[in-house]
Motif scaffolding. Sequence first.
Motif, PDB file in Angstrom:
ATOM      1  N   LYS A 274       7.096  22.647  -3.857  1.00  0.00           N
ATOM      2  CA  LYS A 274       6.176  21.548  -3.598  1.00  0.00           C
ATOM      3  C   LYS A 274       6.914  20.233  -3.847  1.00  0.00           C
ATOM      4  N   VAL A 275       6.765  19.291  -2.893  1.00  0.00           N
ATOM      5  CA  VAL A 275       7.433  18.007  -2.992  1.00  0.00           C
ATOM      6  C   VAL A 275       6.400  16.906  -2.796  1.00  0.00           C
ATOM      7  N   CYS A 276       6.413  15.909  -3.682  1.00  0.00           N
ATOM      8  CA  CYS A 276       5.541  14.750  -3.556  1.00  0.00           C
ATOM      9  C   CYS A 276       6.284  13.704  -2.719  1.00  0.00           C
ATOM     10  N   ILE A 277       5.683  13.298  -1.595  1.00  0.00           N
ATOM     11  CA  ILE A 277       6.304  12.364  -0.657  1.00  0.00           C
ATOM     12  C   ILE A 277       5.397  11.140  -0.515  1.00  0.00           C
ATOM     13  N   SER A 278       6.020   9.956  -0.457  1.00  0.00           N
ATOM     14  CA  SER A 278       5.284   8.695  -0.342  1.00  0.00           C
ATOM     15  C   SER A 278       5.327   8.153   1.068  1.00  0.00           C
ATOM     16  N   LEU A 279       4.190   7.618   1.507  1.00  0.00           N
ATOM     17  CA  LEU A 279       4.106   6.846   2.755  1.00  0.00           C
ATOM     18  C   LEU A 279       3.721   5.427   2.369  1.00  0.00           C
ATOM     19  N   TRP A 280       4.354   4.440   2.990  1.00  0.00           N
ATOM     20  CA  TRP A 280       4.121   3.039   2.659  1.00  0.00           C
ATOM     21  C   TRP A 280       3.566   2.279   3.850  1.00  0.00           C
ATOM     22  N   GLY A 281       2.662   1.334   3.579  1.00  0.00           N
ATOM     23  CA  GLY A 281       2.176   0.381   4.569  1.00  0.00           C
ATOM     24  C   GLY A 281       1.498   1.006   5.775  1.00  0.00           C
ATOM     25  N   ASP A 282       1.883   0.511   6.974  1.00  0.00           N
ATOM     26  CA  ASP A 282       1.246   0.945   8.225  1.00  0.00           C
ATOM     27  C   ASP A 282       1.522   2.403   8.556  1.00  0.00           C
ATOM     28  N   LYS A 283       2.524   2.996   7.962  1.00  0.00           N
ATOM     29  CA  LYS A 283       2.848   4.401   8.239  1.00  0.00           C
ATOM     30  C   LYS A 283       1.727   5.334   7.775  1.00  0.00           C
ATOM     31  N   ILE A 284       0.878   4.860   6.880  1.00  0.00           N
ATOM     32  CA  ILE A 284      -0.254   5.665   6.395  1.00  0.00           C
ATOM     33  C   ILE A 284      -1.198   5.985   7.563  1.00  0.00           C
ATOM     34  N   GLU A 285      -1.582   4.945   8.331  1.00  0.00           N
ATOM     35  CA  GLU A 285      -2.462   5.176   9.482  1.00  0.00           C
ATOM     36  C   GLU A 285      -1.743   5.894  10.614  1.00  0.00           C
ATOM     37  N   GLN A 286      -0.488   5.561  10.841  1.00  0.00           N
ATOM     38  CA  GLN A 286       0.274   6.182  11.928  1.00  0.00           C
ATOM     39  C   GLN A 286       0.355   7.694  11.737  1.00  0.00           C
ATOM     40  N   ALA A 287       0.553   8.146  10.510  1.00  0.00           N
ATOM     41  CA  ALA A 287       0.699   9.578  10.244  1.00  0.00           C
ATOM     42  C   ALA A 287      -0.646  10.301  10.356  1.00  0.00           C
TER      43      ALA A 287
ATOM     44  N   ARG B 196       0.856  -1.195   0.000  1.00  0.00           N
ATOM     45  CA  ARG B 196       0.000   0.000   0.000  1.00  0.00           C
ATOM     46  C   ARG B 196       0.880   1.228   0.000  1.00  0.00           C
ATOM     47  N   LYS B 197       0.433   2.266  -0.702  1.00  0.00           N
ATOM     48  CA  LYS B 197       1.190   3.509  -0.765  1.00  0.00           C
ATOM     49  C   LYS B 197       0.221   4.684  -0.860  1.00  0.00           C
ATOM     50  N   GLN B 198       0.541   5.771  -0.130  1.00  0.00           N
ATOM     51  CA  GLN B 198      -0.208   7.012  -0.275  1.00  0.00           C
ATOM     52  C   GLN B 198       0.795   8.140  -0.419  1.00  0.00           C
ATOM     53  N   GLU B 199       0.552   9.010  -1.370  1.00  0.00           N
ATOM     54  CA  GLU B 199       1.429  10.150  -1.589  1.00  0.00           C
ATOM     55  C   GLU B 199       0.722  11.421  -1.139  1.00  0.00           C
ATOM     56  N   PHE B 200       1.517  12.384  -0.679  1.00  0.00           N
ATOM     57  CA  PHE B 200       0.983  13.685  -0.316  1.00  0.00           C
ATOM     58  C   PHE B 200       1.928  14.755  -0.831  1.00  0.00           C
ATOM     59  N   ILE B 201       1.364  15.941  -1.049  1.00  0.00           N
ATOM     60  CA  ILE B 201       2.152  17.069  -1.539  1.00  0.00           C
ATOM     61  C   ILE B 201       2.420  17.999  -0.367  1.00  0.00           C
ATOM     62  N   LEU B 202       3.715  18.236  -0.120  1.00  0.00           N
ATOM     63  CA  LEU B 202       4.164  19.100   0.960  1.00  0.00           C
ATOM     64  C   LEU B 202       4.686  20.392   0.361  1.00  0.00           C
ATOM     65  N   GLU B 203       4.135  21.527   0.809  1.00  0.00           N
ATOM     66  CA  GLU B 203       4.618  22.831   0.354  1.00  0.00           C
ATOM     67  C   GLU B 203       5.590  23.367   1.394  1.00  0.00           C
ATOM     68  N   ILE B 204       6.810  23.623   0.935  1.00  0.00           N
ATOM     69  CA  ILE B 204       7.872  24.095   1.813  1.00  0.00           C
ATOM     70  C   ILE B 204       7.975  25.606   1.672  1.00  0.00           C
ATOM     71  N   PRO B 205       7.787  26.346   2.777  1.00  0.00           N
ATOM     72  CA  PRO B 205       7.778  27.806   2.695  1.00  0.00           C
ATOM     73  C   PRO B 205       9.184  28.364   2.438  1.00  0.00           C
ATOM     74  N   SER B 206       9.246  29.363   1.585  1.00  0.00           N
ATOM     75  CA  SER B 206      10.464  30.131   1.312  1.00  0.00           C
ATOM     76  C   SER B 206      10.030  31.314   0.444  1.00  0.00           C
ATOM     77  N   GLN B 207      11.001  32.071  -0.020  1.00  0.00           N
ATOM     78  CA  GLN B 207      10.647  33.185  -0.893  1.00  0.00           C
ATOM     79  C   GLN B 207       9.915  32.654  -2.129  1.00  0.00           C
ATOM     80  N   TYR B 208      10.372  31.504  -2.631  1.00  0.00           N
ATOM     81  CA  TYR B 208       9.708  30.813  -3.743  1.00  0.00           C
ATOM     82  C   TYR B 208       9.324  29.429  -3.235  1.00  0.00           C
TER      83      TYR B 208
END
Length: 118
Positions: free
Chosen positions: A39-52, A24-36
């Motif tokens: 956006k980074v696409c990050i993957s979570l695998w397995g049980d870490k999906i529920e833990q997060a 199982r895999k779920q991806e999320f988009i994280l926006e990192i604040p700065s002058q510009y």
Amino acid sequence: MELTGTIISLLPEVNGQGKNGTWRKQEFILEIPSQYPKKVCISLWGDKIEQANLQINDSVTASIDIESREYNSRWYTEVKAWKVDKAGSAGSSPSSSGSNPLPPVTTFTEDESDDLPF
């Protein structure tokens, strides 16, 4: 490596069958604040999906590994989170925890005698 930012999108969970069983895999988009902002696409695998237990607009710090692999002479890069901490959660920083307050400071005053035990 750690990235800190705000979740702006949660992609649908994907699952499948591999040679080692179901994955199982779920991806999320994280926006990192700065002058510009980036956006980074990050993957979570397995049980870490529920833990997060991620939600849109959560402020998080993701501990990540970056991995590239080759398939049919093309290279694919994936950013995998192995830990995600929400901002303001009890375990995110030592100063945010109120369970171990510092003991009161003892001050000396002039009222005390100058009799030293040695």
